[in-house]
Design a protein around this motif. Structure first.
Motif, PDB file in Angstrom:
ATOM      1  N   UNK A  71     -15.874 -46.003 -29.288  1.00 38.14           N
ATOM      2  CA  UNK A  71     -16.257 -46.685 -28.057  1.00 38.14           C
ATOM      3  C   UNK A  71     -15.266 -46.520 -26.917  1.00 38.14           C
ATOM      4  N   UNK A  72     -14.234 -45.713 -27.123  1.00 41.95           N
ATOM      5  CA  UNK A  72     -13.192 -45.506 -26.109  1.00 41.95           C
ATOM      6  C   UNK A  72     -13.321 -44.114 -25.509  1.00 41.95           C
ATOM      7  N   UNK A  73     -13.029 -44.012 -24.209  1.00 42.73           N
ATOM      8  CA  UNK A  73     -13.085 -42.725 -23.525  1.00 42.73           C
ATOM      9  C   UNK A  73     -11.856 -41.887 -23.846  1.00 42.73           C
ATOM     10  N   UNK A  74     -12.072 -40.566 -23.874  1.00 40.08           N
ATOM     11  CA  UNK A  74     -10.962 -39.631 -24.069  1.00 40.08           C
ATOM     12  C   UNK A  74     -10.150 -39.589 -22.785  1.00 40.08           C
ATOM     13  N   UNK A  75      -8.841 -39.590 -22.918  1.00 41.21           N
ATOM     14  CA  UNK A  75      -7.950 -39.537 -21.758  1.00 41.21           C
ATOM     15  C   UNK A  75      -7.860 -38.103 -21.277  1.00 41.21           C
ATOM     16  N   UNK A  76      -8.292 -37.895 -20.031  1.00 44.53           N
ATOM     17  CA  UNK A  76      -8.273 -36.552 -19.453  1.00 44.53           C
ATOM     18  C   UNK A  76      -7.338 -36.457 -18.257  1.00 44.53           C
ATOM     19  N   UNK A  77      -6.839 -37.570 -17.758  1.00 46.63           N
ATOM     20  CA  UNK A  77      -5.947 -37.565 -16.604  1.00 46.63           C
ATOM     21  C   UNK A  77      -4.658 -36.814 -16.947  1.00 46.63           C
ATOM     22  N   UNK A  81      -1.814 -37.731 -19.780  1.00 46.94           N
ATOM     23  CA  UNK A  81      -1.641 -36.790 -20.895  1.00 46.94           C
ATOM     24  C   UNK A  81      -0.191 -36.311 -20.957  1.00 46.94           C
ATOM     25  N   UNK A  82       0.410 -36.066 -19.785  1.00 52.42           N
ATOM     26  CA  UNK A  82       1.809 -35.642 -19.739  1.00 52.42           C
ATOM     27  C   UNK A  82       2.749 -36.736 -20.216  1.00 52.42           C
ATOM     28  N   UNK A  83       2.449 -37.973 -19.820  1.00 52.20           N
ATOM     29  CA  UNK A  83       3.264 -39.108 -20.246  1.00 52.20           C
ATOM     30  C   UNK A  83       3.217 -39.281 -21.770  1.00 52.20           C
ATOM     31  N   UNK A  87      -0.278 -32.396 -24.648  1.00 53.31           N
ATOM     32  CA  UNK A  87      -0.359 -30.935 -24.600  1.00 53.31           C
ATOM     33  C   UNK A  87       0.885 -30.271 -25.192  1.00 53.31           C
ATOM     34  N   UNK A  88       2.051 -30.880 -24.994  1.00 56.15           N
ATOM     35  CA  UNK A  88       3.279 -30.337 -25.588  1.00 56.15           C
ATOM     36  C   UNK A  88       3.221 -30.415 -27.113  1.00 56.15           C
ATOM     37  N   UNK A  89       2.694 -31.518 -27.616  1.00 56.72           N
ATOM     38  CA  UNK A  89       2.549 -31.677 -29.069  1.00 56.72           C
ATOM     39  C   UNK A  89       1.569 -30.649 -29.624  1.00 56.72           C
ATOM     40  N   UNK A  90       0.470 -30.429 -28.911  1.00 58.94           N
ATOM     41  CA  UNK A  90      -0.523 -29.438 -29.353  1.00 58.94           C
ATOM     42  C   UNK A  90       0.091 -28.048 -29.432  1.00 58.94           C
ATOM     43  N   UNK A  91       0.859 -27.674 -28.416  1.00 56.45           N
ATOM     44  CA  UNK A  91       1.486 -26.342 -28.419  1.00 56.45           C
ATOM     45  C   UNK A  91       2.473 -26.196 -29.573  1.00 56.45           C
ATOM     46  N   UNK A  92       3.271 -27.235 -29.818  1.00 55.45           N
ATOM     47  CA  UNK A  92       4.245 -27.177 -30.916  1.00 55.45           C
ATOM     48  C   UNK A  92       3.537 -27.073 -32.265  1.00 55.45           C
ATOM     49  N   UNK A 104      -4.812 -32.179 -29.657  1.00 52.13           N
ATOM     50  CA  UNK A 104      -4.184 -33.494 -29.693  1.00 52.13           C
ATOM     51  C   UNK A 104      -4.789 -34.282 -28.539  1.00 52.13           C
ATOM     52  N   UNK A 105      -5.398 -35.395 -28.859  1.00 50.12           N
ATOM     53  CA  UNK A 105      -6.127 -36.186 -27.868  1.00 50.12           C
ATOM     54  C   UNK A 105      -5.734 -37.651 -27.977  1.00 50.12           C
ATOM     55  N   UNK A 106      -6.016 -38.390 -26.906  1.00 53.27           N
ATOM     56  CA  UNK A 106      -5.813 -39.836 -26.911  1.00 53.27           C
ATOM     57  C   UNK A 106      -7.101 -40.491 -26.429  1.00 53.27           C
ATOM     58  N   UNK A 107      -7.415 -41.636 -27.005  1.00 48.65           N
ATOM     59  CA  UNK A 107      -8.620 -42.391 -26.656  1.00 48.65           C
ATOM     60  C   UNK A 107      -8.223 -43.818 -26.321  1.00 48.65           C
ATOM     61  N   UNK A 108      -8.757 -44.333 -25.223  1.00 46.78           N
ATOM     62  CA  UNK A 108      -8.437 -45.675 -24.758  1.00 46.78           C
ATOM     63  C   UNK A 108      -7.780 -45.567 -23.401  1.00 46.78           C
TER      64      UNK A 108
END
Length: 195
Positions: A71-77, A81-83, A87-92, A104-108
């Motif tokens: 029920x939570x939106x994916x964070x696309x800002x 995402x940088x905070x 994306x750094x975690x995904x690359x590593x 690697x995604x965040x929701x909420x």
């Protein structure tokens, strides 16, 4: 009388020799079609089941994260995402996993009471070994739904794992007070959505 019995035996032997053997004639196209069908089934099992040489093709498939999870939106800002260093975690993770697809995604949201970070990667991860390496004691490991979860310990948040030969999901709570009962359904839902 003896000649009659001998004559009958000779007639029976001659009759057997005279009969034609029944032979099945196979159409070569049926044979070729059967072989092709078996090869396609094996290839499909290898690709989708994550076995054999075609499993490498499966691990190269992209992962499409769902727009909503629990029920939570994916964070696309990009700033958020940088905070969160998504994306750094995904690359590593992509580097250490031999180039296998990772997201690697965040929701909420950062201000909300529920925020989950989700790692999804193609391929199999030894979940039991990962949990053991985290230092979690057996009393902290629980099964929630179809996920294996670890309760929050020391500075590690509540985490849940779900995997197969072709996909592994790691979901963790990114806010205080979340339990494995909160994270387990997120892991299961993500696994189903990203297969």
């Amino acid at each position: 009388m003896g000649g009659g019995a001998g004559g009958k035996a000779a007639a029976d032997a001659g009759g057997e020799k005279g009969k034609k053997k029944l032979q099945l004639r196979r159409n070569p196209w049926v044979t070729v079609g059967g072989v092709v069908l078996v090869l396609l089934l094996l290839a499909g099992f290898g690709y989708f089941g994550g076995f054999g040489p075609l499993s490498r093709l499966n691990t190269a498939r992209g992962i499409t994260p769902p727009a909503k999870l629990a029920g939570l939106d994916r964070i696309t800002d990009p700033d958020i995402r940088g905070q969160l260093q998504l994306d750094q975690t995904r690359q590593a993770l992509s580097r250490i996993n031999d180039g296998k697809q990772v997201t690697v995604e965040a929701y909420g949201n950062l201000d909300g009471k529920r925020l989950f970070v989700l790692i999804a990667l193609r391929g199999k991860v030894d979940i039991d070994k990962t949990i053991k390496d985290s230092g979690a004691t057996p009393d902290k490991v629980k099964t929630v739904g179809k996920s294996t979860c670890v309760e929050s310990i020391a500075n590690l948040p509540a985490q849940c794992y779900r995997g197969s030969h072709t996909l592994t999901i790691i979901a963790q709570a990114a806010n205080d007070g979340a339990t494995v009962e909160d994270v387990g359904p997120v892991s299961d839902e993500a696994f189903t959505a990203m297969k």
